[in-house]
Design a protein around this motif. Structure first.
Motif, PDB file in Angstrom:
ATOM      1  N   ASP A  45       0.813  -1.217   0.000  1.00 34.52           N
ATOM      2  CA  ASP A  45       0.000   0.000   0.000  1.00 34.52           C
ATOM      3  C   ASP A  45       0.848   1.270   0.000  1.00 34.52           C
ATOM      4  N   ASN A  46       2.028   1.218  -0.634  1.00 33.10           N
ATOM      5  CA  ASN A  46       2.944   2.362  -0.687  1.00 33.10           C
ATOM      6  C   ASN A  46       3.326   2.832   0.713  1.00 33.10           C
ATOM      7  N   ARG A  47       3.574   1.881   1.568  1.00 28.36           N
ATOM      8  CA  ARG A  47       4.035   2.159   2.924  1.00 28.36           C
ATOM      9  C   ARG A  47       5.193   1.239   3.223  1.00 28.36           C
ATOM     10  N   CYS A  48       5.980   1.610   4.204  1.00 32.59           N
ATOM     11  CA  CYS A  48       7.120   0.786   4.607  1.00 32.59           C
ATOM     12  C   CYS A  48       7.110   0.608   6.120  1.00 32.59           C
ATOM     13  N   LYS A  49       7.352  -0.599   6.554  1.00 34.74           N
ATOM     14  CA  LYS A  49       7.442  -0.929   7.968  1.00 34.74           C
ATOM     15  C   LYS A  49       8.907  -0.993   8.345  1.00 34.74           C
ATOM     16  N   LEU A  50       9.316  -0.214   9.343  1.00 32.84           N
ATOM     17  CA  LEU A  50      10.716  -0.132   9.737  1.00 32.84           C
ATOM     18  C   LEU A  50      10.927  -0.704  11.128  1.00 32.84           C
ATOM     19  N   SER A  51      12.024  -1.434  11.280  1.00 32.81           N
ATOM     20  CA  SER A  51      12.443  -1.941  12.587  1.00 32.81           C
ATOM     21  C   SER A  51      13.851  -1.450  12.861  1.00 32.81           C
ATOM     22  N   VAL A  52      14.058  -0.879  14.026  1.00 36.43           N
ATOM     23  CA  VAL A  52      15.359  -0.327  14.409  1.00 36.43           C
ATOM     24  C   VAL A  52      15.875  -1.089  15.624  1.00 36.43           C
ATOM     25  N   ARG A  53      17.108  -1.584  15.522  1.00 36.90           N
ATOM     26  CA  ARG A  53      17.773  -2.259  16.641  1.00 36.90           C
ATOM     27  C   ARG A  53      19.077  -1.524  16.943  1.00 36.90           C
ATOM     28  N   THR A  54      19.366  -1.313  18.214  1.00 40.66           N
ATOM     29  CA  THR A  54      20.579  -0.583  18.589  1.00 40.66           C
ATOM     30  C   THR A  54      21.339  -1.334  19.683  1.00 40.66           C
ATOM     31  N   SER A  55      22.659  -1.104  19.705  1.00 37.07           N
ATOM     32  CA  SER A  55      23.486  -1.688  20.759  1.00 37.07           C
ATOM     33  C   SER A  55      24.572  -0.727  21.228  1.00 37.07           C
ATOM     34  N   GLY A  56      24.639   0.447  20.610  1.00 40.23           N
ATOM     35  CA  GLY A  56      25.724   1.363  20.938  1.00 40.23           C
ATOM     36  C   GLY A  56      25.327   2.585  21.726  1.00 40.23           C
ATOM     37  N   GLY A  57      24.119   2.588  22.302  1.00 37.88           N
ATOM     38  CA  GLY A  57      23.705   3.706  23.133  1.00 37.88           C
ATOM     39  C   GLY A  57      22.601   4.554  22.542  1.00 37.88           C
ATOM     40  N   LEU A  58      22.376   4.490  21.234  1.00 36.37           N
ATOM     41  CA  LEU A  58      21.293   5.242  20.608  1.00 36.37           C
ATOM     42  C   LEU A  58      19.955   4.677  21.058  1.00 36.37           C
ATOM     43  N   ASN A  59      19.009   5.563  21.396  1.00 37.58           N
ATOM     44  CA  ASN A  59      17.695   5.138  21.864  1.00 37.58           C
ATOM     45  C   ASN A  59      16.768   4.918  20.672  1.00 37.58           C
ATOM     46  N   ALA A  60      16.435   3.652  20.398  1.00 38.96           N
ATOM     47  CA  ALA A  60      15.613   3.316  19.239  1.00 38.96           C
ATOM     48  C   ALA A  60      14.204   3.874  19.360  1.00 38.96           C
ATOM     49  N   THR A  61      13.672   3.919  20.573  1.00 37.26           N
ATOM     50  CA  THR A  61      12.327   4.459  20.764  1.00 37.26           C
ATOM     51  C   THR A  61      12.267   5.939  20.383  1.00 37.26           C
ATOM     52  N   LYS A  62      13.279   6.697  20.784  1.00 38.78           N
ATOM     53  CA  LYS A  62      13.301   8.118  20.430  1.00 38.78           C
ATOM     54  C   LYS A  62      13.378   8.303  18.921  1.00 38.78           C
ATOM     55  N   VAL A  63      14.146   7.444  18.255  1.00 39.88           N
ATOM     56  CA  VAL A  63      14.260   7.518  16.798  1.00 39.88           C
ATOM     57  C   VAL A  63      12.901   7.265  16.156  1.00 39.88           C
ATOM     58  N   CYS A  64      12.274   6.175  16.532  1.00 39.34           N
ATOM     59  CA  CYS A  64      11.004   5.799  15.902  1.00 39.34           C
ATOM     60  C   CYS A  64       9.851   6.719  16.308  1.00 39.34           C
ATOM     61  N   ALA A  65       9.939   7.298  17.515  1.00 36.22           N
ATOM     62  CA  ALA A  65       8.898   8.232  17.948  1.00 36.22           C
ATOM     63  C   ALA A  65       8.825   9.452  17.028  1.00 36.22           C
ATOM     64  N   LEU A  66       9.947   9.848  16.460  1.00 41.02           N
ATOM     65  CA  LEU A  66       9.950  10.981  15.526  1.00 41.02           C
ATOM     66  C   LEU A  66       9.138  10.686  14.269  1.00 41.02           C
ATOM     67  N   LEU A  67       8.903   9.394  14.016  1.00 40.25           N
ATOM     68  CA  LEU A  67       8.142   8.973  12.833  1.00 40.25           C
ATOM     69  C   LEU A  67       6.819   8.318  13.222  1.00 40.25           C
ATOM     70  N   GLY A  68       6.390   8.575  14.456  1.00 41.47           N
ATOM     71  CA  GLY A  68       5.084   8.092  14.890  1.00 41.47           C
ATOM     72  C   GLY A  68       5.064   6.686  15.447  1.00 41.47           C
ATOM     73  N   GLY A  69       6.252   6.112  15.728  1.00 45.87           N
ATOM     74  CA  GLY A  69       6.328   4.753  16.242  1.00 45.87           C
ATOM     75  C   GLY A  69       6.752   4.695  17.688  1.00 45.87           C
ATOM     76  N   GLY A  70       7.234   3.527  18.103  1.00 44.63           N
ATOM     77  CA  GLY A  70       7.676   3.363  19.485  1.00 44.63           C
ATOM     78  C   GLY A  70       8.204   1.970  19.719  1.00 44.63           C
ATOM     79  N   GLY A  71       8.432   1.657  20.987  1.00 42.71           N
ATOM     80  CA  GLY A  71       8.974   0.344  21.334  1.00 42.71           C
ATOM     81  C   GLY A  71       9.848   0.418  22.554  1.00 42.71           C
ATOM     82  N   HIS A  72      11.048  -0.127  22.449  1.00 42.43           N
ATOM     83  CA  HIS A  72      12.001  -0.172  23.552  1.00 42.43           C
ATOM     84  C   HIS A  72      13.252   0.630  23.190  1.00 42.43           C
ATOM     85  N   ALA A  73      14.102   0.854  24.169  1.00 43.87           N
ATOM     86  CA  ALA A  73      15.317   1.632  23.934  1.00 43.87           C
ATOM     87  C   ALA A  73      16.235   0.959  22.919  1.00 43.87           C
ATOM     88  N   ALA A  74      16.257  -0.363  22.904  1.00 47.25           N
ATOM     89  CA  ALA A  74      17.152  -1.085  22.000  1.00 47.25           C
ATOM     90  C   ALA A  74      16.448  -1.682  20.789  1.00 47.25           C
TER      91      ALA A  74
END
Length: 319
Positions: free
Chosen positions: A262-291
């Motif tokens: 449907d002309n959409r993309c589902k993104l998954s972000v995983r981190t291990s170096g200190g970057l907060n994945a939730t903050k990243v995805c929250a900027l695009l309307g998502g969420g989850g855990h820090a890693a």
């Protein structure tokens, strides 16, 4: 909003009857394992309990749902969600119950939207399965039949106890589950040490075509619809594909972009170096855990890659 403790949640559930348990879209081992264990434990108490059907579960998780799905026309008195953080994650079959009203949400995501009348939230848990374990043991010893899906819930959400969310309490809970006599070797072989040929082809193509940034600290893999066709893969072959890039030496942030029809993309972000994945995805309307977090972006794979890289750099710059 106020979250109730697991002891209170256990008391609520014990006082209710005729329950329906909801799982989230694209169900993983945690939501399925939680639902199956809770449903079996409630039945052990003499309750009428079912899981909402049409879960969309793959062959990896359907065995745990056998005999537990609600029959057509079943109307519950109480509705409980497990491992669901956001209203956007409700399945089509669960949507009418969301509109009716969720009586209790049990979750471990810090991005919980508090859509239920009451919420049992503990964002410090590695998996929602840990929280369900503490609820069930308020009603007596956890049985082997309940322990098996709980083990699946916890082990899959911790990457077989390899992810940074794994705690000493995680191991203590799992030790108690193992003492019920379940075959953990068979479960681990099935969920963590077996891959289809098509899955191996997907991984090969991702490695060949991945994009690397910041001297390899960021890796982005684009899973186009055509790539799946090329590999001969289906959704059955894509379980936890987001964790794959994190195995590459030097990668601190990995992004997997799944193209949808449907002309959409589902993104998954995983981190291990200190970057907060939730903050990243929250900027695009998502969420989850820090890693580990996720979001959905309208547009093409190029649009999605640009958007997530911008979000990563914004969080890197401002925290």
């Amino acid at each position: 909003m106020k979250s109730i403790a697991f002891e209170e949640a256990a008391a609520r559930l014990q006082s209710w009857d005729e329950l329906l348990i909801l799982t989230h879209r694209r169900p993983d081992g945690d939501t399925v394992g939680c639902a199956a264990a809770l449903c079996r434990a409630l039945r052990r108490l003499g309750k009428t309990a079912y899981i909402c059907p049409e879960t969309g579960a793959t062959h990896l998780f359907t065995p745990y749902l056998e005999g537990l799905l609600a029959p057509e026309g079943y109307v519950p008195q109480k509705v409980v969600s497990v491992d669901i953080a956001a209203v956007s994650l409700f399945t089509d079959a669960g949507q009418p119950w969301l509109e009716r009203g969720i009586d209790l949400a049990i979750d471990h995501h810090p991005s919980q939207e508090f859509f239920a009348a009451e919420t049992c939230l503990d964002a410090g848990r590695a998996a929602c399965g840990e929280l369900i374990y503490d609820i069930i043991r308020q009603w007596g010893p956890v049985t082997r039949e309940e322990a098996i899906p709980l083990y699946v819930a916890i082990s899959t959400d911790t990457g077989c106890f390899q992810y940074s969310n794994t705690t000493a309490d995680t191991h203590r809970i799992v030790a108690q589950l193992m003492e019920t006599g379940m075959d953990t070797f068979a479960l681990n072989k099935f969920h963590f040490r077996t891959k289809s040929w098509a899955r191996l082809q997907v991984e090969r193509l991702l490695v060949e075509r991945m994009h690397r940034y910041e001297n390899g600290k960021i890796a982005v893999a684009r899973v186009s619809l055509s790539l799946l066709d090329e590999a001969g893969a289906t959704e059955e072959d894509m379980e936890d594909i987001a964790a794959f890039l994190g195995q590459i030496e030097g990668v601190e942030t990995s992004v997997t972009i799944r193209e949808k029809k449907d002309n959409r993309c589902k993104l998954s972000v995983r981190t291990s170096g200190g970057l907060n994945a939730t903050k990243v995805c929250a900027l695009l309307g998502g969420g989850g855990h820090a890693a580990a977090a996720g979001c959905t972006v309208d547009g093409t794979l190029d649009d999605a890659e640009t958007a997530i890289l911008d979000a990563i750099r914004q969080v890197e710059a401002h925290g």
